[in-house]
Design a protein around this motif. Structure first.
Motif, PDB file in Angstrom:
ATOM      1  N   VAL A   1     -26.734 -15.115   7.580  1.00  0.00           N
ATOM      2  CA  VAL A   1     -26.493 -16.776   7.522  1.00  0.00           C
ATOM      3  C   VAL A   1     -28.137 -17.267   7.319  1.00  0.00           C
ATOM      4  CG1 VAL A   1     -26.072 -18.745   8.804  1.00  0.00           C
ATOM      5  CG2 VAL A   1     -24.754 -16.997   9.046  1.00  0.00           C
TER       6      VAL A   1
ATOM      7  N   THR B   1     -30.784 -15.616   5.990  1.00  0.00           N
ATOM      8  CA  THR B   1     -31.176 -15.695   4.537  1.00  0.00           C
ATOM      9  C   THR B   1     -30.882 -16.373   3.603  1.00  0.00           C
ATOM     10  OG1 THR B   1     -29.947 -13.733   4.613  1.00  0.00           O
ATOM     11  CG2 THR B   1     -32.134 -13.282   5.181  1.00  0.00           C
TER      12      THR B   1
ATOM     13  N   PHE C   1     -32.222 -19.692   3.742  1.00  0.00           N
ATOM     14  CA  PHE C   1     -33.654 -19.787   3.013  1.00  0.00           C
ATOM     15  C   PHE C   1     -33.420 -19.722   1.558  1.00  0.00           C
ATOM     16  CE2 PHE C   1     -36.802 -16.441   1.104  1.00  0.00           C
ATOM     17  CZ  PHE C   1     -37.835 -17.322   1.045  1.00  0.00           C
ATOM     18  N   ALA C   2     -32.252 -19.173   1.037  1.00  0.00           N
ATOM     19  CA  ALA C   2     -31.918 -19.215  -0.215  1.00  0.00           C
ATOM     20  C   ALA C   2     -31.268 -20.328  -0.888  1.00  0.00           C
ATOM     21  CB  ALA C   2     -30.945 -17.989  -0.707  1.00  0.00           C
TER      22      ALA C   2
ATOM     23  N   ASP D   1     -28.360 -21.212  -0.286  1.00  0.00           N
ATOM     24  CA  ASP D   1     -27.012 -20.995  -0.694  1.00  0.00           C
ATOM     25  C   ASP D   1     -25.881 -21.185   0.410  1.00  0.00           C
ATOM     26  OD1 ASP D   1     -24.826 -19.304  -1.632  1.00  0.00           O
ATOM     27  OD2 ASP D   1     -25.679 -17.333  -1.456  1.00  0.00           O
ATOM     28  N   PRO D   2     -25.009 -22.174   0.153  1.00  0.00           N
ATOM     29  CA  PRO D   2     -23.939 -22.457   0.920  1.00  0.00           C
ATOM     30  C   PRO D   2     -22.896 -21.365   1.118  1.00  0.00           C
ATOM     31  CG  PRO D   2     -23.540 -23.695  -1.091  1.00  0.00           C
ATOM     32  CD  PRO D   2     -24.904 -22.871  -1.489  1.00  0.00           C
ATOM     33  N   ASN D   3     -23.398 -20.224   1.384  1.00  0.00           N
ATOM     34  CA  ASN D   3     -22.636 -18.841   1.460  1.00  0.00           C
ATOM     35  C   ASN D   3     -21.799 -18.962   2.746  1.00  0.00           C
ATOM     36  OD1 ASN D   3     -21.798 -16.344   1.657  1.00  0.00           O
ATOM     37  ND2 ASN D   3     -23.461 -15.331   0.773  1.00  0.00           N
ATOM     38  N   TRP D   4     -20.486 -19.556   2.740  1.00  0.00           N
ATOM     39  CA  TRP D   4     -19.630 -19.790   3.692  1.00  0.00           C
ATOM     40  C   TRP D   4     -18.920 -18.720   4.247  1.00  0.00           C
ATOM     41  CZ3 TRP D   4     -14.978 -18.610   1.973  1.00  0.00           C
ATOM     42  CH2 TRP D   4     -14.694 -18.940   0.718  1.00  0.00           C
ATOM     43  N   GLY D   5     -18.934 -17.612   3.455  1.00  0.00           N
ATOM     44  CA  GLY D   5     -18.483 -16.206   3.706  1.00  0.00           C
ATOM     45  C   GLY D   5     -19.081 -15.670   4.992  1.00  0.00           C
ATOM     46  N   ARG D   6     -20.544 -16.073   4.585  1.00  0.00           N
ATOM     47  CA  ARG D   6     -21.396 -15.430   5.956  1.00  0.00           C
ATOM     48  C   ARG D   6     -21.227 -15.990   7.235  1.00  0.00           C
ATOM     49  NH1 ARG D   6     -27.170 -13.930   2.732  1.00  0.00           N
ATOM     50  NH2 ARG D   6     -26.191 -12.599   1.188  1.00  0.00           N
TER      51      ARG D   6
ATOM     52  N   LEU E   1     -18.321 -17.582   8.011  1.00  0.00           N
ATOM     53  CA  LEU E   1     -17.237 -17.385   8.837  1.00  0.00           C
ATOM     54  C   LEU E   1     -17.580 -15.748   9.390  1.00  0.00           C
ATOM     55  CD1 LEU E   1     -14.680 -18.617   6.009  1.00  0.00           C
ATOM     56  CD2 LEU E   1     -14.735 -19.213   8.363  1.00  0.00           C
ATOM     57  N   MET E   2     -17.869 -15.103   8.570  1.00  0.00           N
ATOM     58  CA  MET E   2     -18.241 -13.534   9.306  1.00  0.00           C
ATOM     59  C   MET E   2     -18.977 -13.850  10.518  1.00  0.00           C
ATOM     60  SD  MET E   2     -21.116 -11.370   9.945  1.00  0.00           S
ATOM     61  CE  MET E   2     -22.229 -12.289   8.649  1.00  0.00           C
TER      62      MET E   2
ATOM     63  N   GLU F   1      -9.532 -22.145   5.558  1.00  0.00           N
ATOM     64  CA  GLU F   1      -9.548 -21.638   4.311  1.00  0.00           C
ATOM     65  C   GLU F   1     -10.460 -22.676   3.553  1.00  0.00           C
ATOM     66  OE1 GLU F   1      -5.923 -20.638   2.203  1.00  0.00           O
ATOM     67  OE2 GLU F   1      -5.079 -20.039   3.955  1.00  0.00           O
ATOM     68  N   PRO F   2     -11.054 -22.229   2.560  1.00  0.00           N
ATOM     69  CA  PRO F   2     -11.871 -23.337   1.562  1.00  0.00           C
ATOM     70  C   PRO F   2     -11.083 -24.436   1.314  1.00  0.00           C
ATOM     71  CG  PRO F   2     -12.139 -21.202   0.603  1.00  0.00           C
ATOM     72  CD  PRO F   2     -11.008 -21.118   1.548  1.00  0.00           C
TER      73      PRO F   2
ATOM     74  N   GLU G   1     -18.916 -26.117  -5.378  1.00  0.00           N
ATOM     75  CA  GLU G   1     -19.871 -25.646  -4.883  1.00  0.00           C
ATOM     76  C   GLU G   1     -21.276 -26.410  -5.226  1.00  0.00           C
ATOM     77  OE1 GLU G   1     -19.809 -21.950  -4.484  1.00  0.00           O
ATOM     78  OE2 GLU G   1     -22.014 -21.547  -4.647  1.00  0.00           O
TER      79      GLU G   1
ATOM     80  N   ASN H   1     -14.083  -7.782  13.560  1.00  0.00           N
ATOM     81  CA  ASN H   1     -14.385  -9.187  13.148  1.00  0.00           C
ATOM     82  C   ASN H   1     -13.117  -9.828  13.118  1.00  0.00           C
ATOM     83  OD1 ASN H   1     -15.023 -11.667  11.660  1.00  0.00           O
ATOM     84  ND2 ASN H   1     -16.945 -10.682  11.322  1.00  0.00           N
TER      85      ASN H   1
ATOM     86  N   CYS I   1     -12.548 -12.740  11.625  1.00  0.00           N
ATOM     87  CA  CYS I   1     -12.386 -13.259  10.338  1.00  0.00           C
ATOM     88  C   CYS I   1     -12.457 -12.017   9.445  1.00  0.00           C
ATOM     89  CB  CYS I   1     -13.547 -13.917  10.187  1.00  0.00           C
ATOM     90  SG  CYS I   1     -13.574 -14.501   8.200  1.00  0.00           S
TER      91      CYS I   1
ATOM     92  N   ILE J   1     -17.203 -12.430  -0.801  1.00  0.00           N
ATOM     93  CA  ILE J   1     -15.970 -13.099   0.097  1.00  0.00           C
ATOM     94  C   ILE J   1     -15.786 -14.437  -0.266  1.00  0.00           C
ATOM     95  CG2 ILE J   1     -15.965 -14.053   2.516  1.00  0.00           C
ATOM     96  CD1 ILE J   1     -18.045 -12.175   3.525  1.00  0.00           C
TER      97      ILE J   1
ATOM     98  N   THR K   1     -16.246  -8.162   7.449  1.00  0.00           N
ATOM     99  CA  THR K   1     -14.814  -8.592   7.376  1.00  0.00           C
ATOM    100  C   THR K   1     -13.984  -7.726   6.764  1.00  0.00           C
ATOM    101  OG1 THR K   1     -15.332  -9.776   5.120  1.00  0.00           O
ATOM    102  CG2 THR K   1     -15.336 -11.214   7.273  1.00  0.00           C
TER     103      THR K   1
ATOM    104  N   ALA L   1     -31.173 -13.038  -0.150  1.00  0.00           N
ATOM    105  CA  ALA L   1     -31.406 -14.483  -0.465  1.00  0.00           C
ATOM    106  C   ALA L   1     -31.178 -14.584  -1.948  1.00  0.00           C
ATOM    107  CB  ALA L   1     -32.941 -14.955   0.039  1.00  0.00           C
TER     108      ALA L   1
ATOM    109  N   ARG M   1     -25.863 -13.094  -4.384  1.00  0.00           N
ATOM    110  CA  ARG M   1     -24.559 -13.919  -3.877  1.00  0.00           C
ATOM    111  C   ARG M   1     -23.843 -12.657  -3.536  1.00  0.00           C
ATOM    112  NH1 ARG M   1     -22.461 -19.213  -3.641  1.00  0.00           N
ATOM    113  NH2 ARG M   1     -20.745 -18.855  -2.156  1.00  0.00           N
TER     114      ARG M   1
END
Lengths: 405, 405
Positions: free
Chosen positions: A308, A310, A313-314, A316-321, A323-324, A353-354, A360, B52, B54, B119, B229, B401, B404
């Protein structure tokens, strides 16, 4: 590099408190590294210390002195933590208190020692004793800014704040300083912080206020999940103003507490804004939790996840991470199909769920901001909590792989 | 970048197991990304999955199918994790099993689906169905190496190992493959791993062996404390050799188990050696703990500390950080004054203080090696444990970072 953090504004002196700084050459050369704070007789003091079981000699000595006698002085050095230094380290901490006591004409156990810096080296006592002799000629009421600078280590900005407010018709002042940037994680008073007020506060009330305000501030921040060996926070109430608070249900108690809490929150979040390598200032809200423990565990699981951090920092709205990190949090009751996640006002996840409406580019716009709020609604109860944290950047690795702290 | 990890050596085919790979274009272009493993009737199978909460659609479906019918095939795709994909994701996983079943003439619930990769995106089912149709014409016994390559994501080296040994006078084979590099933390079977043997193993015995071997291998590794996950490990026993194990106390049980465990440890540590950005392969031993829980908590507190990990990256024997991470570990009984620490045979800390004999150059020489063993003796009891981990490097930040996942 600090995120949205300016040098301190005007710092009001606190009647009954004088401060002196000196360049003692304990480790750093040509910069102040020794701070002495003196408070008048009758001052009440409350403090919280690191809960790391590998705690430094000054932490042990300060805790002991607090129980023995009313506090009259605090001695703080930067550059050396006096941690993992064995019996000699403890003797050195006691010796430095005795040296201060002699200069100020108080008892040695009325002096609290604090150290921050490199772990595992003995203090240079010659430099320290010489520093103590010279610092006493520098004692002034308006030395708060230079005091904040003297206790810095990897900090890039001095951290200090001040309030002058009217409580119950009386004007009072609260001024505080703090240092800290890495090895920052809740479960104690993170790093070093000193807050003073000229209000008179009964000892038990001050202790209660301090515990409560630390829970709302320093115990809600994390840079890297690592807990320092030297963390300490002290709150001093000199009683020089006309305001006197004798019980938590006094009329003036709540407005005073709120001002104190806001000072602690400002100092604690300044540490996060100046977190090692930080490019983001992130607030993680957990709402609708079944219990306080669950809420905190979820917030910290997300705040501590390197993946989350990193992604932050990027930008990047990486919602998978996210949720993980939520899914791996150590809580019993977690129904992923009930979870809603919102970032900066944008609905990201609905019922696990998304969100249909999510794009994005919306997420990217939020994550590109230097300040980000992530809200996780567990929809499992009615308890809320939050923590403040940073991202994990190349600079964090550089600072901690190159700097021998 | 992988630490001491060569491409796989000779991989022996396992009688009763055929494998096929194909470039289905699920996400990657021009590389194999779909693997089908078929096993003969009568094969026993045991599997462990991520804890996990999730967890991905294929994990849910595979767990269900395991309970319903004997396994005949495993379908694994890389490039897309089919995680956080809701009901459609589950339907897609079930649909892919049905497509495989149709090709192989088995029931849909005899097929286990596995996915790894990004993910939150739906699988490209057109590509997947086309891939399933073509992969069945590639099924061969000696496809283990291309199978290991087809399931890679951020892995830099394919992970596979093979043993041909004599047990109870019978020659048997155990061959296994694994993938994984980031989002690696114990508490499950980390990432994807598939191990097959031609020994015949009773279902209950196989389950017991698998649990025990996973505890000794995959549940003792951590790259970044993050739990995937999609993690899954499956052990398949085709029974095509003459060796049959019907109970854990059969004469052949222990030698077979030891071979199985060594395969799992080799695959699990290969994941650490190829950990994202890893420049060090580190084993953290905890000895003399009061309980198993204490030993594991201390090992993980040190393995997960970003400050310890960056010091490892810097080849800096920063024992202050190791003690800090020990001191913050969430265990009740910890007497720092009893702790001994040894790094690669060099005594670093004795009874909580720097060893008299220790020199910085000794420590530096140990930490400059690519493989480091840190042993913490708590001197509090007689329980030992260990975990394997990596350092935290600039490349870890870059990989996570920029990529993806």
């Amino acid at each position: 590099m600090a995120v949205g953090l300016s040098p301190p504004g005007k710092l009001f002196p606190v009647s009954g408190v004088t401060l002196g700084v000196v360049s003692a050459g304990i480790r750093y050369q040509n910069r102040n590294d020794l701070l002495l704070i003196e408070v008048n007789e009758g001052t009440t003091a409350a403090a919280v210390f690191t809960q790391n079981k590998c705690c430094a000699a000054p932490v042990l000595v300060a805790q002991q002195h607090m129980q023995q006698a009313p506090v009259r002085a605090l001695l703080i050095n930067s550059g050396n933590a006096n941690a993992v230094t064995g019996e000699l380290g403890v003797n050195n901490a006691v010796g430095s208190c005795a040296a201060v006591a002699e200069q100020l004409g108080v008892d040695a156990n009325q002096v609290l020692p604090f150290s921050t810096g490199v772990i595992g080296e003995q203090l240079n006592m010659t430099a320290l004793y010489d520093g103590i002799k010279s610092v006493v000629s520098d004692m002034q009421e308006d030395n708060w800014l230079v005091a904040a600078e003297a206790i810095m280590t990897t900090d890039t900005v001095a951290k200090a704040t001040s309030r002058r407010i009217e409580v119950d018709g009386q004007q009072i002042t609260i001024t505080g300083i703090a240092k800290g940037s890495g090895m920052i994680c809740p479960n104690m008073a993170t790093m070093l912080a000193y807050v003073a007020t000229d209000a008179g506060i009964d000892q038990a009330v001050l202790e209660s206020f301090t515990r409560r305000a630390v829970a709302a501030s320093f115990n809600r921040i994390t840079v890297d999940s690592d807990t320092s060996t030297n963390d300490a926070l002290a709150v001093l109430a000199t009683g020089r103003s006309s305001l006197q608070i004798n019980a938590v249900d006094d009329a003036a108690a709540e407005p005073f507490y709120c001002a104190l809490e806001s000072v602690l929150i400002e100092l604690a979040t300044a540490i996060i804004r100046d977190g090692e390598g930080a490019t983001k200032f992130v607030r993680i809200n957990v709402t609708g939790a079944y219990s306080e423990k669950d809420a905190r565990a979820v917030a910290l699981s997300i705040a501590h996840s390197p993946l989350v951090k990193t992604a932050l920092f990027a930008s990047d709205p990486n919602w998978g991470r996210i949720l993980m990190a939520l899914g791996k949090s150590p809580i019993g009751r977690l129904d992923m199909s009930k979870v809603d996640i919102n970032i900066g006002g944008v609905s990201l996840i609905e019922q696990g769920e998304p969100a249909q409406s999510y794009t994005e580019s919306q997420g990217k716009a939020v994550f590109e901001q230097p300040e980000i709020t992530i809200t996780i609604d567990l929809n499992a109860g009615d308890v809320d909590d939050h923590v403040w944290t940073t991202d994990l950047s190349h600079d964090y690795v550089s600072i901690n792989a190159d700097y021998r702290s």
